[in-house]
Design a protein around this motif. Sequence first.
Motif, PDB file in Angstrom:
ATOM      1  N   PRO A  73     -90.084  23.211  41.486  1.00 57.33           N
ATOM      2  CA  PRO A  73     -88.559  22.460  41.821  1.00 57.33           C
ATOM      3  C   PRO A  73     -87.922  22.657  42.104  1.00 57.33           C
ATOM      4  O   PRO A  73     -87.476  22.560  43.074  1.00 57.33           O
ATOM      5  CB  PRO A  73     -89.456  20.824  41.615  1.00 57.33           C
ATOM      6  N   ARG A  74     -88.005  23.215  41.319  1.00 54.40           N
ATOM      7  CA  ARG A  74     -85.967  23.454  40.646  1.00 54.40           C
ATOM      8  C   ARG A  74     -85.187  24.777  41.306  1.00 54.40           C
ATOM      9  O   ARG A  74     -84.586  24.481  41.768  1.00 54.40           O
ATOM     10  CB  ARG A  74     -86.113  24.552  39.542  1.00 54.40           C
ATOM     11  N   ARG A  77     -85.654  23.228  45.030  1.00 58.67           N
ATOM     12  CA  ARG A  77     -84.769  21.788  45.715  1.00 58.67           C
ATOM     13  C   ARG A  77     -83.180  22.587  45.636  1.00 58.67           C
ATOM     14  O   ARG A  77     -82.125  22.266  46.472  1.00 58.67           O
ATOM     15  CB  ARG A  77     -85.121  20.990  44.394  1.00 58.67           C
ATOM     16  N   PHE A 101     -70.019  14.382  42.765  1.00 63.99           N
ATOM     17  CA  PHE A 101     -71.467  14.102  41.568  1.00 63.99           C
ATOM     18  C   PHE A 101     -72.682  14.722  42.760  1.00 63.99           C
ATOM     19  O   PHE A 101     -73.365  15.216  41.455  1.00 63.99           O
ATOM     20  CB  PHE A 101     -71.681  12.835  42.052  1.00 63.99           C
ATOM     21  N   GLY A 104     -72.162  18.552  41.496  1.00 64.71           N
ATOM     22  CA  GLY A 104     -72.633  18.437  40.215  1.00 64.71           C
ATOM     23  C   GLY A 104     -74.638  18.207  40.523  1.00 64.71           C
ATOM     24  O   GLY A 104     -74.935  19.249  39.163  1.00 64.71           O
ATOM     25  N   LEU A 105     -74.768  17.718  41.078  1.00 67.06           N
ATOM     26  CA  LEU A 105     -76.229  17.040  40.456  1.00 67.06           C
ATOM     27  C   LEU A 105     -77.343  18.950  40.727  1.00 67.06           C
ATOM     28  O   LEU A 105     -78.217  18.526  40.518  1.00 67.06           O
ATOM     29  CB  LEU A 105     -76.427  16.064  41.048  1.00 67.06           C
ATOM     30  N   GLY A 107     -76.197  21.594  40.278  1.00 70.20           N
ATOM     31  CA  GLY A 107     -75.722  22.205  39.561  1.00 70.20           C
ATOM     32  C   GLY A 107     -75.332  24.105  40.065  1.00 70.20           C
ATOM     33  O   GLY A 107     -74.448  25.155  38.903  1.00 70.20           O
TER      34      GLY A 107
ATOM     35  N   MET B   1     -81.645  25.008  31.378  1.00 70.37           N
ATOM     36  CA  MET B   1     -81.128  23.198  32.070  1.00 70.37           C
ATOM     37  C   MET B   1     -79.823  23.180  32.757  1.00 70.37           C
ATOM     38  O   MET B   1     -78.911  24.302  33.200  1.00 70.37           O
ATOM     39  CB  MET B   1     -80.270  23.515  29.833  1.00 70.37           C
ATOM     40  N   ASN B   2     -79.487  22.531  33.262  1.00 70.02           N
ATOM     41  CA  ASN B   2     -78.802  21.872  34.394  1.00 70.02           C
ATOM     42  C   ASN B   2     -77.228  21.307  33.941  1.00 70.02           C
ATOM     43  O   ASN B   2     -77.750  19.637  33.985  1.00 70.02           O
ATOM     44  CB  ASN B   2     -79.017  21.142  35.965  1.00 70.02           C
ATOM     45  N   HIS B   4     -74.661  20.988  34.278  1.00 69.25           N
ATOM     46  CA  HIS B   4     -73.414  20.509  35.928  1.00 69.25           C
ATOM     47  C   HIS B   4     -73.828  18.848  36.168  1.00 69.25           C
ATOM     48  O   HIS B   4     -72.977  18.352  36.582  1.00 69.25           O
ATOM     49  CB  HIS B   4     -73.070  21.689  36.976  1.00 69.25           C
ATOM     50  N   ALA B   5     -75.684  19.295  36.316  1.00 69.33           N
ATOM     51  CA  ALA B   5     -76.084  18.075  36.359  1.00 69.33           C
ATOM     52  C   ALA B   5     -75.922  16.241  35.068  1.00 69.33           C
ATOM     53  O   ALA B   5     -75.215  15.878  35.500  1.00 69.33           O
ATOM     54  CB  ALA B   5     -77.276  17.927  36.899  1.00 69.33           C
ATOM     55  N   ARG B   7     -73.575  16.509  33.423  1.00 68.94           N
ATOM     56  CA  ARG B   7     -72.275  16.598  33.188  1.00 68.94           C
ATOM     57  C   ARG B   7     -71.954  15.254  34.235  1.00 68.94           C
ATOM     58  O   ARG B   7     -71.259  14.144  34.307  1.00 68.94           O
ATOM     59  CB  ARG B   7     -71.599  18.143  33.326  1.00 68.94           C
ATOM     60  N   ALA B   8     -72.226  15.586  35.611  1.00 69.76           N
ATOM     61  CA  ALA B   8     -72.451  14.501  36.685  1.00 69.76           C
ATOM     62  C   ALA B   8     -72.419  13.075  36.745  1.00 69.76           C
ATOM     63  O   ALA B   8     -71.976  12.277  36.749  1.00 69.76           O
ATOM     64  CB  ALA B   8     -72.978  15.549  38.457  1.00 69.76           C
ATOM     65  N   ILE B   9     -73.422  13.240  36.027  1.00 64.72           N
ATOM     66  CA  ILE B   9     -74.264  11.807  35.184  1.00 64.72           C
ATOM     67  C   ILE B   9     -73.751  11.082  35.085  1.00 64.72           C
ATOM     68  O   ILE B   9     -73.565   9.849  35.119  1.00 64.72           O
ATOM     69  CB  ILE B   9     -75.888  11.402  35.171  1.00 64.72           C
ATOM     70  N   LEU B  92     -81.034  11.645  43.638  1.00 62.92           N
ATOM     71  CA  LEU B  92     -81.388  11.905  42.002  1.00 62.92           C
ATOM     72  C   LEU B  92     -83.174  12.446  42.002  1.00 62.92           C
ATOM     73  O   LEU B  92     -83.149  13.633  41.505  1.00 62.92           O
ATOM     74  CB  LEU B  92     -81.990  10.956  41.526  1.00 62.92           C
ATOM     75  N   PRO B  96     -82.151  19.350  41.814  1.00 63.95           N
ATOM     76  CA  PRO B  96     -82.726  19.990  40.828  1.00 63.95           C
ATOM     77  C   PRO B  96     -83.079  19.863  40.050  1.00 63.95           C
ATOM     78  O   PRO B  96     -82.099  20.626  38.749  1.00 63.95           O
ATOM     79  CB  PRO B  96     -82.493  22.021  41.446  1.00 63.95           C
ATOM     80  N   VAL B  97     -83.031  18.792  38.855  1.00 61.59           N
ATOM     81  CA  VAL B  97     -83.201  18.605  37.731  1.00 61.59           C
ATOM     82  C   VAL B  97     -84.388  17.420  36.969  1.00 61.59           C
ATOM     83  O   VAL B  97     -84.935  17.165  38.228  1.00 61.59           O
ATOM     84  CB  VAL B  97     -82.351  16.764  38.141  1.00 61.59           C
ATOM     85  N   SER B  98     -84.310  17.942  35.874  1.00 64.04           N
ATOM     86  CA  SER B  98     -84.998  17.526  35.196  1.00 64.04           C
ATOM     87  C   SER B  98     -85.342  16.723  34.663  1.00 64.04           C
ATOM     88  O   SER B  98     -83.895  15.810  34.193  1.00 64.04           O
ATOM     89  CB  SER B  98     -85.556  18.722  34.235  1.00 64.04           C
ATOM     90  N   GLU B 101     -82.646  16.122  31.706  1.00 68.18           N
ATOM     91  CA  GLU B 101     -81.524  16.033  32.512  1.00 68.18           C
ATOM     92  C   GLU B 101     -80.703  14.482  32.885  1.00 68.18           C
ATOM     93  O   GLU B 101     -79.497  13.883  32.421  1.00 68.18           O
ATOM     94  CB  GLU B 101     -81.466  17.596  33.320  1.00 68.18           C
TER      95      GLU B 101
END
Lengths: 307, 253
Positions: A73-74, A77, A101, A104-105, A107, B1-2, B4-5, B7-9, B92, B96-98, B101
């Motif tokens: 998925p990463r 996506r 936001f 950042g989400l 990445g 590990m993302n 940036h995500a 941190r953003a959240i 969300l 691409p977030v786990s 994260e």
Amino acid sequence: MPAVLCIENLGKTYPGGLTALKSVNLTIQQGEIFALLGPNGAGKTTLIGIVCGLVNATTGRVLAAGHDVKREPRAARRLIGLVPQELATEAFETVEAAVKFSRGLYGHPPDQALVERVLRRLTLWDKRDTKIMALSGGMKRRVMIAKALVHEPKILFLDEPSAGVDVELRRDMWQAVRDLRDAGVTIILTTHYIEEAEEMADRIGVINKGELILVEDKTELMRKLGRRELRLHLTDALHEVPSPLAAYSLTLIDGGLTLVFSFTDEAGQERIPTLLRDVSLAGLNFRDLQTQQTSLEDIFVSLVKER
Amino acid sequence: MNWHAVRAIYRFEMARTFRTVVQSILTPVLTTSLYFVVFGSAIGSRMTDIDGIPFAAFIVPGLVMLSVLTESIGNASFGIYFPKWSGTIYELLSAPVSTAEIVLGYVGAAATKSIMIGLIILATSAFFVPLSVLHPLMMLGFLALTALTFSLFGFLLGIWATSWEKLQFVPALIITPLTFLGGSFYSIDMLPPVWRTITLFNPVVYLISGFRWSFYGQSAINPLVSITMVVLIMVVCLALIAWIIRSGWRLRH
């Protein structure tokens, strides 16, 4: 052109028993604008939902640039941007904060220059410090597009991008979509506005009751299914088509005042001069003539009706 | 590990806290002050010492825990429920977030906020009672662990809830009674033996008891048992969250 998105045997049955998709196969080429048409409840949004990770498929798989959206998925996506149909935006955040936001989400490190470019392109720059809830519906739609663009997707899904958007904004948006395509982004849009598909798409897919009933190059589709007509408005009414004109299979309408010649291809079109000559040879006078072409809308309606 | 995500959240959630600073921080301070005025000064002056500690001082750890619990659950559950309700969760779910994260971002922010509030309440209470903390590091440890654990629980609650009523239901009808009956305002040693045993099934008892131990060096329950219990609850919450996000329960169709 290489395929950027492969949808294989994709099916979805919801827990309630509703089958929204039945084994759909579709390949999207890199850099094209693909329009998915279909009536309400046809399965458009479910299809997009599966590709974007919002809905779990019951059968089949989806590869985005070779990455299985379920297994990797990463990687998948990262490539995909989504602008959903429902207007859903943060309420209390400013436009700029919401857009940052999103970046950042996905990445990406902050990039103020890019944020500014995206906001300017969507004419949101002046509103960057405005809270989103204070914006109009059309502006909120732009914010959603900005949120999807700011993470630089390679494949962009626009689910009914023109819903609730005025004409001027719609034209702006079409231009923005074309610019994106020119920058190498693949775009898949669903729409109710056939005008939109006709105006923008390279290829068109028609989905109905969970089945993809047709995928065709737009011009090819128009050529194949687009029926054209030549109408001759006569000065005197006829009771029947004169026998010298029998070879053209004409029809008489308007109480014998209008002769209609229907054709679908170039061979038909080439017969028009001879038809007009034969009409005068038969001693008929006409005061006006008209040609018209079926729109994508007519094609769509007839396709959906057939099922 | 993302990162940036994450941190953003985290920043997004913290921005919400600072935007609503009056409601977020002043309300708990005011509420706690009222508790001190009523229970500490007015009623407390007529109470005898508990385990050799003046009543007003005795209730300080309980009050801090009461707020930290409520705030952790409230913040974390709202943080994830609101995007679900408004529809913005699509982003969300398609990003691409786990799981790790997402949880780190939301729970981290909620826990940060409640630790801040806990410390502010502690500072406020210093105006009302002479404050002494025997094991400051343990105190901070307990505070952080509790904030984290109950933020995880709040996150679970936010995912589970399908309406605003449900979101309010659990804190109001389950957590608040458990907290009040968990020894905020009394020592469980003061209860009759039967009730004392029943009380031991209330997980909040361990939090408050352990936290109080870090202040005064004495408690009804061995602090090691308390820490074990907090960690245990945390592990259960983590396991549930991992399962929920993997299965897509209440999030993906």
